[in-house]
Design a protein around this motif. Sequence first.
Motif, mmCIF file in Angstrom:
data_model
loop_
_atom_site.group_PDB
_atom_site.id
_atom_site.type_symbol
_atom_site.label_atom_id
_atom_site.label_comp_id
_atom_site.label_asym_id
_atom_site.label_seq_id
_atom_site.Cartn_x
_atom_site.Cartn_y
_atom_site.Cartn_z
ATOM 1 N N THR A 105 -7.126 15.417 -12.450
ATOM 2 C CA THR A 105 -6.839 14.175 -13.166
ATOM 3 C C THR A 105 -8.101 13.338 -13.331
ATOM 4 O OG1 THR A 105 -4.589 14.166 -12.282
ATOM 5 C CG2 THR A 105 -5.418 12.079 -13.157
ATOM 6 N N ASP B 244 -10.021 10.112 -13.391
ATOM 7 C CA ASP B 244 -9.667 8.951 -12.556
ATOM 8 C C ASP B 244 -10.575 7.754 -12.679
ATOM 9 O OD1 ASP B 244 -11.957 9.766 -11.212
ATOM 10 O OD2 ASP B 244 -11.051 9.728 -9.245
ATOM 11 N N TRP C 293 -13.541 12.637 -11.938
ATOM 12 C CA TRP C 293 -12.263 13.327 -11.758
ATOM 13 C C TRP C 293 -11.821 13.219 -10.303
ATOM 14 C CZ3 TRP C 293 -9.901 15.502 -15.976
ATOM 15 C CH2 TRP C 293 -10.687 15.641 -17.120
ATOM 16 N N ILE C 294 -10.516 13.146 -10.072
ATOM 17 C CA ILE C 294 -10.012 13.140 -8.688
ATOM 18 C C ILE C 294 -10.454 14.431 -8.017
ATOM 19 C CG2 ILE C 294 -7.912 13.270 -7.268
ATOM 20 C CD1 ILE C 294 -6.604 11.367 -9.294
ATOM 21 N N SER D 172 -5.933 6.582 -16.394
ATOM 22 C CA SER D 172 -7.188 7.205 -16.823
ATOM 23 C C SER D 172 -7.838 6.375 -17.924
ATOM 24 C CB SER D 172 -6.932 8.613 -17.354
ATOM 25 O OG SER D 172 -6.360 9.448 -16.376
#
Length: 72
Positions: free
Chosen positions: A5, A7, A19-20, A37
Amino acid sequence: MATITFDTAAGSWLTAGDWIGDVAPTAADDAVFDASSGNCTIGNGAVCRSVDCTGYVGTWTGSASSTFSIGD
């Protein structure tokens, strides 16, 4: 294969820290953009297996020379 995801409030597809889990998607991964996002810059060579944008209200941008591949 992983589900990753985006982030950050605004960042780059190719920047792992945006990104996570601090890992940018590869061709084997599913990319997720949700309501939290932010805007994403698509850089040359951005890839993923699939994209889920449920609830996403941000934008994607890229240059005319940017490439983005989705799918196996």
